[in-house]
Design a protein around this motif. Structure first.
Motif, PDB file in Angstrom:
ATOM      1  N   PRO A  42       0.817  -1.216   0.000  1.00  0.00           N
ATOM      2  CA  PRO A  42       0.000   0.000   0.000  1.00  0.00           C
ATOM      3  C   PRO A  42       0.851   1.267   0.000  1.00  0.00           C
ATOM      4  O   PRO A  42       2.047   1.241   0.325  1.00  0.00           O
ATOM      5  N   PRO A  43       0.238   2.379  -0.357  1.00  0.00           N
ATOM      6  CA  PRO A  43       0.959   3.658  -0.341  1.00  0.00           C
ATOM      7  C   PRO A  43       1.584   3.987   1.013  1.00  0.00           C
ATOM      8  O   PRO A  43       2.633   4.641   1.064  1.00  0.00           O
ATOM      9  N   SER A  44       0.974   3.539   2.077  1.00  0.00           N
ATOM     10  CA  SER A  44       1.485   3.845   3.420  1.00  0.00           C
ATOM     11  C   SER A  44       2.919   3.362   3.637  1.00  0.00           C
ATOM     12  O   SER A  44       3.616   3.843   4.535  1.00  0.00           O
ATOM     13  N   LYS A  45       3.361   2.435   2.802  1.00  0.00           N
ATOM     14  CA  LYS A  45       4.720   1.895   2.901  1.00  0.00           C
ATOM     15  C   LYS A  45       5.775   2.920   2.479  1.00  0.00           C
ATOM     16  O   LYS A  45       6.955   2.763   2.817  1.00  0.00           O
ATOM     17  N   PHE A  46       5.338   3.997   1.780  1.00  0.00           N
ATOM     18  CA  PHE A  46       6.313   4.894   1.160  1.00  0.00           C
ATOM     19  C   PHE A  46       6.146   6.357   1.573  1.00  0.00           C
ATOM     20  O   PHE A  46       6.489   7.264   0.807  1.00  0.00           O
ATOM     21  N   ILE A  47       5.662   6.598   2.767  1.00  0.00           N
ATOM     22  CA  ILE A  47       5.434   7.964   3.224  1.00  0.00           C
ATOM     23  C   ILE A  47       6.736   8.766   3.285  1.00  0.00           C
ATOM     24  O   ILE A  47       6.799   9.916   2.825  1.00  0.00           O
ATOM     25  N   ARG A  48       7.795   8.176   3.832  1.00  0.00           N
ATOM     26  CA  ARG A  48       9.073   8.904   3.942  1.00  0.00           C
ATOM     27  C   ARG A  48       9.664   9.204   2.568  1.00  0.00           C
ATOM     28  O   ARG A  48      10.252  10.273   2.350  1.00  0.00           O
TER      29      ARG A  48
ATOM     30  N   TYR B   4       8.082   9.787  -0.247  1.00  0.00           N
ATOM     31  CA  TYR B   4       7.379  10.895  -0.888  1.00  0.00           C
ATOM     32  C   TYR B   4       7.624  12.208  -0.165  1.00  0.00           C
ATOM     33  O   TYR B   4       7.678  13.269  -0.806  1.00  0.00           O
ATOM     34  N   LYS B   5       7.798  12.157   1.139  1.00  0.00           N
ATOM     35  CA  LYS B   5       8.130  13.364   1.890  1.00  0.00           C
ATOM     36  C   LYS B   5       9.490  13.899   1.439  1.00  0.00           C
ATOM     37  O   LYS B   5       9.657  15.111   1.212  1.00  0.00           O
ATOM     38  N   ARG B   6      10.443  13.000   1.257  1.00  0.00           N
ATOM     39  CA  ARG B   6      11.782  13.414   0.825  1.00  0.00           C
ATOM     40  C   ARG B   6      11.737  13.980  -0.597  1.00  0.00           C
ATOM     41  O   ARG B   6      12.387  14.998  -0.902  1.00  0.00           O
ATOM     42  N   ALA B   7      10.981  13.345  -1.477  1.00  0.00           N
ATOM     43  CA  ALA B   7      10.881  13.828  -2.850  1.00  0.00           C
ATOM     44  C   ALA B   7      10.234  15.212  -2.901  1.00  0.00           C
ATOM     45  O   ALA B   7      10.667  16.084  -3.660  1.00  0.00           O
ATOM     46  N   ALA B   8       9.210  15.399  -2.076  1.00  0.00           N
ATOM     47  CA  ALA B   8       8.547  16.710  -2.025  1.00  0.00           C
ATOM     48  C   ALA B   8       9.516  17.777  -1.530  1.00  0.00           C
ATOM     49  O   ALA B   8       9.554  18.897  -2.060  1.00  0.00           O
ATOM     50  N   GLU B   9      10.308  17.431  -0.515  1.00  0.00           N
ATOM     51  CA  GLU B   9      11.307  18.368   0.006  1.00  0.00           C
ATOM     52  C   GLU B   9      12.316  18.757  -1.074  1.00  0.00           C
ATOM     53  O   GLU B   9      12.839  19.877  -1.082  1.00  0.00           O
TER      54      GLU B   9
ATOM     55  N   LEU C  51       0.620  10.252   0.659  1.00  0.00           N
ATOM     56  CA  LEU C  51       1.795  10.552  -0.160  1.00  0.00           C
ATOM     57  C   LEU C  51       1.744  11.944  -0.772  1.00  0.00           C
ATOM     58  O   LEU C  51       2.761  12.451  -1.239  1.00  0.00           O
ATOM     59  N   GLY C  52       0.564  12.540  -0.811  1.00  0.00           N
ATOM     60  CA  GLY C  52       0.427  13.877  -1.374  1.00  0.00           C
ATOM     61  C   GLY C  52       0.601  13.935  -2.875  1.00  0.00           C
ATOM     62  O   GLY C  52       1.034  14.959  -3.417  1.00  0.00           O
ATOM     63  N   VAL C  53       0.238  12.854  -3.577  1.00  0.00           N
ATOM     64  CA  VAL C  53       0.450  12.840  -5.022  1.00  0.00           C
ATOM     65  C   VAL C  53      -0.471  13.832  -5.730  1.00  0.00           C
ATOM     66  O   VAL C  53      -1.564  14.141  -5.264  1.00  0.00           O
ATOM     67  N   GLU C  54       0.011  14.298  -6.860  1.00  0.00           N
ATOM     68  CA  GLU C  54      -0.762  15.217  -7.703  1.00  0.00           C
ATOM     69  C   GLU C  54      -1.551  14.472  -8.767  1.00  0.00           C
ATOM     70  O   GLU C  54      -2.486  15.031  -9.356  1.00  0.00           O
ATOM     71  N   ARG C  55      -1.147  13.230  -9.018  1.00  0.00           N
ATOM     72  CA  ARG C  55      -1.703  12.489 -10.137  1.00  0.00           C
ATOM     73  C   ARG C  55      -1.740  11.014  -9.772  1.00  0.00           C
ATOM     74  O   ARG C  55      -0.846  10.529  -9.071  1.00  0.00           O
ATOM     75  N   ILE C  56      -2.761  10.306 -10.245  1.00  0.00           N
ATOM     76  CA  ILE C  56      -2.899   8.875 -10.005  1.00  0.00           C
ATOM     77  C   ILE C  56      -2.703   8.133 -11.316  1.00  0.00           C
ATOM     78  O   ILE C  56      -3.380   8.424 -12.310  1.00  0.00           O
ATOM     79  N   ASP C  57      -1.794   7.175 -11.333  1.00  0.00           N
ATOM     80  CA  ASP C  57      -1.610   6.331 -12.508  1.00  0.00           C
ATOM     81  C   ASP C  57      -2.551   5.130 -12.409  1.00  0.00           C
ATOM     82  O   ASP C  57      -2.557   4.407 -11.406  1.00  0.00           O
ATOM     83  N   HIS C  58      -3.346   4.935 -13.426  1.00  0.00           N
ATOM     84  CA  HIS C  58      -4.447   3.960 -13.506  1.00  0.00           C
ATOM     85  C   HIS C  58      -5.678   4.538 -12.811  1.00  0.00           C
ATOM     86  O   HIS C  58      -6.390   5.331 -13.388  1.00  0.00           O
ATOM     87  N   GLY C  59      -5.966   4.101 -11.584  1.00  0.00           N
ATOM     88  CA  GLY C  59      -7.106   4.644 -10.850  1.00  0.00           C
ATOM     89  C   GLY C  59      -8.459   4.095 -11.266  1.00  0.00           C
ATOM     90  O   GLY C  59      -9.495   4.613 -10.837  1.00  0.00           O
ATOM     91  N   ILE C  60      -8.475   3.022 -12.075  1.00  0.00           N
ATOM     92  CA  ILE C  60      -9.759   2.560 -12.608  1.00  0.00           C
ATOM     93  C   ILE C  60     -10.690   1.995 -11.536  1.00  0.00           C
ATOM     94  O   ILE C  60     -11.909   2.056 -11.672  1.00  0.00           O
ATOM     95  N   ARG C  61     -10.126   1.487 -10.450  1.00  0.00           N
ATOM     96  CA  ARG C  61     -10.990   0.918  -9.414  1.00  0.00           C
ATOM     97  C   ARG C  61     -11.598   1.985  -8.507  1.00  0.00           C
ATOM     98  O   ARG C  61     -12.437   1.672  -7.654  1.00  0.00           O
ATOM     99  N   ALA C  62     -11.227   3.230  -8.729  1.00  0.00           N
ATOM    100  CA  ALA C  62     -11.848   4.324  -7.976  1.00  0.00           C
ATOM    101  C   ALA C  62     -13.350   4.360  -8.193  1.00  0.00           C
ATOM    102  O   ALA C  62     -14.101   4.816  -7.318  1.00  0.00           O
ATOM    103  N   VAL C  63     -13.813   3.877  -9.359  1.00  0.00           N
ATOM    104  CA  VAL C  63     -15.247   3.928  -9.664  1.00  0.00           C
ATOM    105  C   VAL C  63     -16.069   3.081  -8.698  1.00  0.00           C
ATOM    106  O   VAL C  63     -17.291   3.235  -8.629  1.00  0.00           O
TER     107      VAL C  63
END
Length: 357
Positions: free
Chosen positions: A182-188, A190-195, A220-232
């Protein structure tokens, strides 16, 4: 959007449609012919030694079966010239699909794990991208995509190495096996990349549940989602995505080939358009999934009888959702306006708005 075998917009018009491609893995553009050529050049013996035998491997039961072949074929990428040749081959095909801006992901961890220096991959790809606009008419952005089935520590180590070498990356992404990572595995990460001032995107909601899309946004604070089809599947999430106009980079042929969607006719993209989601069409790993972005447009237009206005809407979404500078977006939207005039649509290319279909 009714189902028919005859689109109401001509395939040639779709190819001339100015568009951006935002979801493209450069390693996934390795065509079988180039794989064999690079193997011969580098003295590598492949388990699939002929073109016919190699092509037989391109039937996938799920995401993992594809990834196994995808990573195995990377073995032919050894030198900067190999990475440059692969990238130029993609750019030539993208130009033929009407792509005017491309945001290209690469997998630095996968190459480091093979003993390839990061600089080899980065410099090879960057050499091709440096002349992409002059040579192919395509502006480009490079995105470092991290493997979610590897550790966050590994990702952080590679990110720091890329930053230290001042690699010409604009953003980071998250790819590979989604379920169980899950995204929660990569919080640090994405924080570093944002910095570091990098743009943020992540794969979510392809095989993983809608909650992965929500977590990618919230954690993660992403601006864009790749795929996202299951959001429906989550009506509340859909309302949020529409309200915030979060870009979703959908890859129809990929979804069918990897069994994320049973058939093209069952693809949720028309539903996503009608709901007002900010969607665009991309090719993902086109050498493996049956077509570049032009083929994706063709297939969906034929399946759902798209008119020129629908195609224009999707192209406009792709341009506005890109990480290109505003001046480049404005130039591409102006090209799209010219296409609109030529094809008689009534949509304003400068406005991102979904319409009922």
């Amino acid at each position: 959007m009714s189902h028919t075998s005859e689109p109401t917009v001509h395939p040639a018009a779709l190819l001339s449609l100015p568009k951006a491609e935002l979801h493209l893995h450069i390693e996934g553009t390795l065509e079988p012919e180039l794989i064999l050529e690079l193997a011969a050049r580098n003295g590598i013996t492949l388990p699939h030694p002929t073109l016919e035998v190699l092509r037989e491997q391109y039937e996938f039961s799920d995401l993992q079966s594809f990834l196994d072949l995808y990573y195995a074929n990377m073995a032919v990428l050894i030198t900067e010239a190999d990475f440059a040749d692969m990238t130029r081959a993609y750019l030539a095909r993208a130009r033929d699909s009407g792509v005017r801006h491309a945001e290209i992901m690469f997998d630095p961890q996968a190459h480091a794990a093979r003993g390839i220096e990061l600089s080899t991959a980065v410099n090879g790809i960057a050499a091709a991208l440096a002349s992409s606009e002059a040579e192919f008419g395509i502006s480009t952005v490079l995105i470092a995509a991290f493997l979610r089935d590897e550790t966050e520590e590994s990702a952080l180590e590679v990110l720091e190495a890329l930053l230290a070498m001042r690699a010409p990356i604009t953003g980071i992404g998250l790819d590979s096996a989604e379920v169980g990572h899950p995204p929660s595995k990569f919080i640090r990460l994405y924080k570093r990349a944002a910095e570091a001032g990098l743009r943020l995107t992540a794969h979510a909601g392809e095989e993983g549940p809608p909650s992965y899309v929500e977590d990618a946004l919230n954690l993660l604070g992403v601006e864009r989602i790749d795929h996202g089809i299951r959001a429906v599947e989550d009506r509340i999430l859909v309302k949020r995505l529409v309200r915030e106009q979060v870009p979703l980079t959908v890859c129809p042929l990929s979804n069918v080939r990897l069994r994320a969607v049973d058939t093209l006719a069952a693809h949720p993209l028309p539903q996503m358009i009608s709901a007002g989601l900010n969607v665009c069409i991309n090719s993902d790993d086109p050498a493996y999934f049956g077509g570049y972005v032009g083929a994706n447009f063709d297939a969906m237009a034929a399946e759902f009888a798209w008119d020129a206005a629908t195609a224009e809407l999707l192209a406009g979404n792709s341009i506005r959702s890109s990480f290109a500078p505003d001046a480049r977006k404005d130039a591409l939207l102006a090209e799209l306006a010219e296409w609109s005039t030529a094809h008689g649509t009534d949509l304003d290319p400068g406005q991102g708005a979904a319409r009922e279909s």
